[in-house]
Design a protein around this motif. Structure first.
Motif, PDB file in Angstrom:
ATOM      1  N   HIS A   1       4.445   4.036 -11.994  1.00 16.37           N
ATOM      2  CA  HIS A   1       4.153   2.769 -12.660  1.00 16.37           C
ATOM      3  C   HIS A   1       2.625   2.706 -12.739  1.00 16.37           C
ATOM      4  O   HIS A   1       1.966   2.316 -11.772  1.00 16.37           O
ATOM      5  CB  HIS A   1       4.744   1.622 -11.831  1.00 16.37           C
ATOM      6  N   GLY A   2       2.083   3.132 -13.861  1.00 11.84           N
ATOM      7  CA  GLY A   2       0.626   3.251 -13.997  1.00 11.84           C
ATOM      8  C   GLY A   2      -0.037   1.886 -13.900  1.00 11.84           C
ATOM      9  O   GLY A   2       0.337   0.957 -14.611  1.00 11.84           O
ATOM     10  N   SER A   3      -1.037   1.761 -13.027  1.00  7.29           N
ATOM     11  CA  SER A   3      -1.676   0.461 -12.799  1.00  7.29           C
ATOM     12  C   SER A   3      -2.503   0.047 -14.011  1.00  7.29           C
ATOM     13  O   SER A   3      -2.730   0.839 -14.934  1.00  7.29           O
ATOM     14  CB  SER A   3      -2.549   0.521 -11.542  1.00  7.29           C
ATOM     15  N   LEU A   4      -2.956  -1.189 -14.009  1.00  6.45           N
ATOM     16  CA  LEU A   4      -3.727  -1.720 -15.141  1.00  6.45           C
ATOM     17  C   LEU A   4      -4.963  -0.864 -15.365  1.00  6.45           C
ATOM     18  O   LEU A   4      -5.690  -0.550 -14.418  1.00  6.45           O
ATOM     19  CB  LEU A   4      -4.129  -3.168 -14.857  1.00  6.45           C
ATOM     20  N   GLY A   5      -5.174  -0.489 -16.600  1.00  4.08           N
ATOM     21  CA  GLY A   5      -6.321   0.347 -16.932  1.00  4.08           C
ATOM     22  C   GLY A   5      -5.980   1.815 -17.077  1.00  4.08           C
ATOM     23  O   GLY A   5      -6.680   2.551 -17.772  1.00  4.08           O
ATOM     24  N   THR A   6      -4.894   2.269 -16.429  1.00  2.29           N
ATOM     25  CA  THR A   6      -4.583   3.707 -16.502  1.00  2.29           C
ATOM     26  C   THR A   6      -4.095   4.114 -17.896  1.00  2.29           C
ATOM     27  O   THR A   6      -4.123   5.302 -18.225  1.00  2.29           O
ATOM     28  CB  THR A   6      -3.504   4.129 -15.476  1.00  2.29           C
ATOM     29  N   SER A   7      -3.655   3.146 -18.708  1.00  3.78           N
ATOM     30  CA  SER A   7      -3.185   3.506 -20.057  1.00  3.78           C
ATOM     31  C   SER A   7      -4.359   3.792 -20.998  1.00  3.78           C
ATOM     32  O   SER A   7      -4.140   4.273 -22.113  1.00  3.78           O
ATOM     33  CB  SER A   7      -2.324   2.391 -20.633  1.00  3.78           C
ATOM     34  N   ILE A   8      -5.576   3.478 -20.556  1.00  2.00           N
ATOM     35  CA  ILE A   8      -6.739   3.776 -21.414  1.00  2.00           C
ATOM     36  C   ILE A   8      -7.791   4.605 -20.673  1.00  2.00           C
ATOM     37  O   ILE A   8      -8.895   4.795 -21.166  1.00  2.00           O
ATOM     38  CB  ILE A   8      -7.388   2.483 -21.981  1.00  2.00           C
ATOM     39  N   ASP A   9      -7.437   5.086 -19.483  1.00  2.00           N
ATOM     40  CA  ASP A   9      -8.405   5.855 -18.687  1.00  2.00           C
ATOM     41  C   ASP A   9      -7.722   7.123 -18.182  1.00  2.00           C
ATOM     42  O   ASP A   9      -6.917   7.093 -17.252  1.00  2.00           O
ATOM     43  CB  ASP A   9      -8.901   4.997 -17.515  1.00  2.00           C
ATOM     44  N   ASN A  10      -8.066   8.214 -18.835  1.00  3.24           N
ATOM     45  CA  ASN A  10      -7.414   9.478 -18.559  1.00  3.24           C
ATOM     46  C   ASN A  10      -7.475   9.888 -17.086  1.00  3.24           C
ATOM     47  O   ASN A  10      -6.485  10.277 -16.486  1.00  3.24           O
ATOM     48  CB  ASN A  10      -8.106  10.538 -19.428  1.00  3.24           C
ATOM     49  N   TRP A  11      -8.680   9.767 -16.499  1.00  2.00           N
ATOM     50  CA  TRP A  11      -8.844  10.248 -15.124  1.00  2.00           C
ATOM     51  C   TRP A  11      -8.129   9.340 -14.137  1.00  2.00           C
ATOM     52  O   TRP A  11      -7.585   9.800 -13.135  1.00  2.00           O
ATOM     53  CB  TRP A  11     -10.323  10.394 -14.769  1.00  2.00           C
ATOM     54  N   ALA A  12      -8.109   8.036 -14.441  1.00  2.00           N
ATOM     55  CA  ALA A  12      -7.381   7.112 -13.562  1.00  2.00           C
ATOM     56  C   ALA A  12      -5.884   7.436 -13.583  1.00  2.00           C
ATOM     57  O   ALA A  12      -5.213   7.436 -12.542  1.00  2.00           O
ATOM     58  CB  ALA A  12      -7.619   5.672 -14.004  1.00  2.00           C
ATOM     59  N   LEU A  13      -5.370   7.758 -14.764  1.00  2.00           N
ATOM     60  CA  LEU A  13      -3.940   8.102 -14.877  1.00  2.00           C
ATOM     61  C   LEU A  13      -3.643   9.395 -14.115  1.00  2.00           C
ATOM     62  O   LEU A  13      -2.687   9.468 -13.336  1.00  2.00           O
ATOM     63  CB  LEU A  13      -3.549   8.243 -16.350  1.00  2.00           C
ATOM     64  N   ILE A  14      -4.474  10.391 -14.307  1.00  2.00           N
ATOM     65  CA  ILE A  14      -4.255  11.669 -13.616  1.00  2.00           C
ATOM     66  C   ILE A  14      -4.364  11.466 -12.098  1.00  2.00           C
ATOM     67  O   ILE A  14      -3.576  12.004 -11.317  1.00  2.00           O
ATOM     68  CB  ILE A  14      -5.255  12.726 -14.132  1.00  2.00           C
ATOM     69  N   GLY A  15      -5.318  10.615 -11.685  1.00  2.00           N
ATOM     70  CA  GLY A  15      -5.492  10.327 -10.255  1.00  2.00           C
ATOM     71  C   GLY A  15      -4.236   9.708  -9.649  1.00  2.00           C
ATOM     72  O   GLY A  15      -3.796  10.113  -8.569  1.00  2.00           O
ATOM     73  N   GLU A  16      -3.622   8.778 -10.363  1.00  2.00           N
ATOM     74  CA  GLU A  16      -2.415   8.139  -9.811  1.00  2.00           C
ATOM     75  C   GLU A  16      -1.231   9.100  -9.801  1.00  2.00           C
ATOM     76  O   GLU A  16      -0.416   9.088  -8.879  1.00  2.00           O
ATOM     77  CB  GLU A  16      -2.081   6.866 -10.597  1.00  2.00           C
ATOM     78  N   LEU A  17      -1.139   9.945 -10.820  1.00  2.00           N
ATOM     79  CA  LEU A  17      -0.064  10.948 -10.825  1.00  2.00           C
ATOM     80  C   LEU A  17      -0.214  11.888  -9.635  1.00  2.00           C
ATOM     81  O   LEU A  17       0.763  12.280  -8.998  1.00  2.00           O
ATOM     82  CB  LEU A  17      -0.085  11.737 -12.145  1.00  2.00           C
ATOM     83  N   ARG A  18      -1.467  12.240  -9.333  1.00  2.00           N
ATOM     84  CA  ARG A  18      -1.720  13.131  -8.195  1.00  2.00           C
ATOM     85  C   ARG A  18      -1.348  12.456  -6.886  1.00  2.00           C
ATOM     86  O   ARG A  18      -0.774  13.065  -5.990  1.00  2.00           O
ATOM     87  CB  ARG A  18      -3.195  13.526  -8.154  1.00  2.00           C
ATOM     88  N   ARG A  19      -1.701  11.179  -6.754  1.00  2.00           N
ATOM     89  CA  ARG A  19      -1.397  10.454  -5.517  1.00  2.00           C
ATOM     90  C   ARG A  19       0.100  10.406  -5.275  1.00  2.00           C
ATOM     91  O   ARG A  19       0.584  10.544  -4.162  1.00  2.00           O
ATOM     92  CB  ARG A  19      -1.912   9.012  -5.605  1.00  2.00           C
ATOM     93  N   LEU A  20       0.853  10.195  -6.352  1.00  2.00           N
ATOM     94  CA  LEU A  20       2.304  10.083  -6.222  1.00  2.00           C
ATOM     95  C   LEU A  20       2.939  11.457  -6.013  1.00  2.00           C
ATOM     96  O   LEU A  20       3.983  11.590  -5.403  1.00  2.00           O
ATOM     97  CB  LEU A  20       2.846   9.431  -7.498  1.00  2.00           C
ATOM     98  N   TYR A  21       2.264  12.471  -6.521  1.00  8.08           N
ATOM     99  CA  TYR A  21       2.724  13.855  -6.469  1.00  8.08           C
ATOM    100  C   TYR A  21       4.177  13.992  -6.915  1.00  8.08           C
ATOM    101  O   TYR A  21       5.088  14.276  -6.139  1.00  8.08           O
ATOM    102  CB  TYR A  21       2.520  14.477  -5.075  1.00  8.08           C
TER     103      TYR A  21
ATOM    104  N   GLN B   1       0.847  -1.197   0.000  1.00  2.97           N
ATOM    105  CA  GLN B   1       0.000   0.000   0.000  1.00  2.97           C
ATOM    106  C   GLN B   1       0.882   1.246   0.000  1.00  2.97           C
ATOM    107  O   GLN B   1       1.947   1.260   0.586  1.00  2.97           O
ATOM    108  CB  GLN B   1      -0.895  -0.009   1.238  1.00  2.97           C
ATOM    109  N   PHE B   2       0.367   2.253  -0.655  1.00  3.81           N
ATOM    110  CA  PHE B   2       1.099   3.511  -0.773  1.00  3.81           C
ATOM    111  C   PHE B   2       0.807   4.371   0.463  1.00  3.81           C
ATOM    112  O   PHE B   2      -0.010   5.276   0.434  1.00  3.81           O
ATOM    113  CB  PHE B   2       0.691   4.209  -2.065  1.00  3.81           C
ATOM    114  N   THR B   3       1.484   4.053   1.550  1.00  3.27           N
ATOM    115  CA  THR B   3       1.223   4.703   2.845  1.00  3.27           C
ATOM    116  C   THR B   3       2.135   5.917   3.035  1.00  3.27           C
ATOM    117  O   THR B   3       3.144   6.050   2.328  1.00  3.27           O
ATOM    118  CB  THR B   3       1.522   3.717   3.987  1.00  3.27           C
TER     119      THR B   3
END
Ligand SMILES: [Zn+2]
Length: 461
Positions: free
Chosen positions: A283-303, A261-263
């Motif tokens: 390292h974009g999780s499965l699905g983020t390569s075809i889902d714009n908002w999921a990709l942006i969400g993970e980039l934000r989480r990682l900051y 977990q990303f704690t």
């Protein structure tokens, strides 16, 4: 996996578009090369004239061009797509102009743009374009950076026409002949104990199982090793690039993402690695390569504003992913290698700007192609090389990269630094690193490669 609907390019891919795109990548491969002197006969008065040989291929949506002819160039047998039918000499000088008989501009565009992937409906069980469907597999040139040979032809023609010499790119303050980019996708930090524990349970060794379980609950896992990984890469003067997977839930089809977990504690640990000079990317999780908002969400989480990216399972959907990545702050991607085979997925060993079929121009992010992934070398569905076969298989790849001033991009997962891995483990990694060091590679993080490539040292920008 359902086959995607076949898209038509949103923007027409005219000869001018292809020429412009290829010129820009070529100019980055040989700093100072006057690529504006290069063109087709009907476009102004080029000094180097490339024969138009694609015969309407790019007006259609066929994934594969006619079979290439093979020519000798700089000691290699090189496949030339869109070649002249009569086997004329490749370069001819006439009245101050140099004529190129094969349409290497069209061929370079075809391979660099990933045209075959865009127009093929072949995908594997993870939704990826399979190596088995590629021209690299069909004609057996995955280990040859064919576009670099085309560029060498064009550079030679320009040298003949201008009487000037142009050298390939050099890397780092030491002006090394090539760069090495060592990265680690962090999929697993907590699962080293699982396989031996399962085996013990299967054999009814309850005491051993109990011991493994106790150790798992009380001690760090053998794969919880990012600091040790960084230290091992540092032995060669290199610094690791870690691609972090901030999603621990499985994909809807059950394929695993991170086992951790990303704690906030983990984030703190990552910051320490950064302070030591390591780089972090997504390292974009499965699905983020075809889902714009999921990709942006993970980039934000990682900051990590302005970071690099590699998608989990090397997932990449040619007609969605490039446009999506352009919408983010990602400065470079390093996903594009074949999972099933080492070598050159776009037949090119330097960073390049991917072609975006939606806009008909180059994308805003840089691609640092992936050449070698540890899992490719030994995996039930990929290759099954013996440890002694690994370096002999990869040495020719590194020699090609060095020849053209490219980047040797190597992905070694942190879990494969586990000393119990004797197939594609730490011993094989170190053999490879010693080889790269002996060849004189400049070890660089992804961001350093990006910075040097965009503005080489000594340039005023
Ligand atoms: Zn992964």
């Amino acid at each position: 996996m359902t086959t995607p609907p076949l898209p038509a390019p949103a923007a027409p891919v005219s000869a001018m578009v292809r020429l412009g795109y290829v010129r820009r990548q070529l100019a980055r491969a040989y700093p100072g090369l006057p690529t504006e002197l290069l063109g087709y006969a009907d476009g102004g008065q080029p000094v180097v004239v490339v024969a138009e040989g694609s015969a309407g291929f790019f007006d259609g949506t066929q994934p594969y061009p006619p079979a290439p002819t093979w020519r000798e160039w700089r000691g290699r047998r090189v496949p030339f797509f869109f070649d002249a039918p009569l086997g004329e000499p490749l370069l001819t000088e006439r009245g101050g102009q140099v004529f190129v008989a094969a349409d290497v501009v069209a061929a370079a565009f075809y391979l660099l743009s990933g045209w075959q992937e865009y127009f093929s409906d072949e995908r594997d069980q993870h939704g990826r374009f399979p190596y088995a469907a590629s021209v690299q597999q069909q004609y057996g040139f995955a280990a040859l950076p064919v576009v670099n040979y085309y560029f060498d032809v064009l550079k030679t023609a320009l040298e003949q026409a201008t009487g000037q010499q142009y050298a390939p790119r050099r890397w780092g303050p030491q002006r090394a002949e090539f760069a090495a980019f060592i990265s680690h996708d962090v999929d697993n930090l907590r699962s080293a104990w699982k396989a031996p524990a399962k085996a013990a349970l299967g054999r009814g060794q309850l005491l051993r199982f109990g011991r493994l379980l106790w150790r798992h609950l009380t001690q760090p896992d053998a794969w919880d090793n990012l600091e040790a990984v960084a230290a091992q890469v540092a032995q060669y003067g290199g610094r690791s690039t870690f691609f972090i997977l901030p999603e621990h839930r499985r994909a809807p089809n059950g394929t695993p993402n991170a086992d951790y977990q990303f704690t906030p504690q983990f984030r703190h640990r990552l910051r320490r690695l950064q302070e030591q000079g390591c780089e972090l990317g997504l390292h974009g999780s499965l699905g983020t390569s075809i889902d714009n908002w999921a990709l942006i969400g993970e980039l934000r989480r990682l900051y990590l504003p302005g970071s690099g990216l590699r998608f989990h399972y090397l997932h990449w959907e040619p007609y969605r992913t490039p446009t999506m990545v352009e919408w983010t702050e990602v400065i470079y991607d390093s996903t594009l290698g074949f999972a099933e085979h080492y070598g050159f997925r776009h037949s090119y060993c330097l960073p390049f700007y991917p072609f975006d079929f939606a806009t008909g121009s180059e994308a805003s992010f840089l691609e640092i192609p992936l050449n070698v992934m540890d899992a490719t070398l030994h995996h039930p569905r990929y290759l099954q090389l013996a440890p002694s076969e690994i370096l002999p298989a990869l040495a020719p790849i590194f020699a090609e990269i060095r020849r053209f001033g490219g980047v040797a991009s190597v992905l070694w997962h942190n879990e494969n630094f586990d000393p119990t891995n004797e197939r594609n483990g730490p011993r094989e990694f170190h053999a490879l690193m010693r080889h790269l060091q002996d060849l004189g590679a400049a070890f660089r993080t992804g961001r350093e490669i990006y910075s040097e490539f965009v503005a080489p040292p000594g340039s005023s920008r």
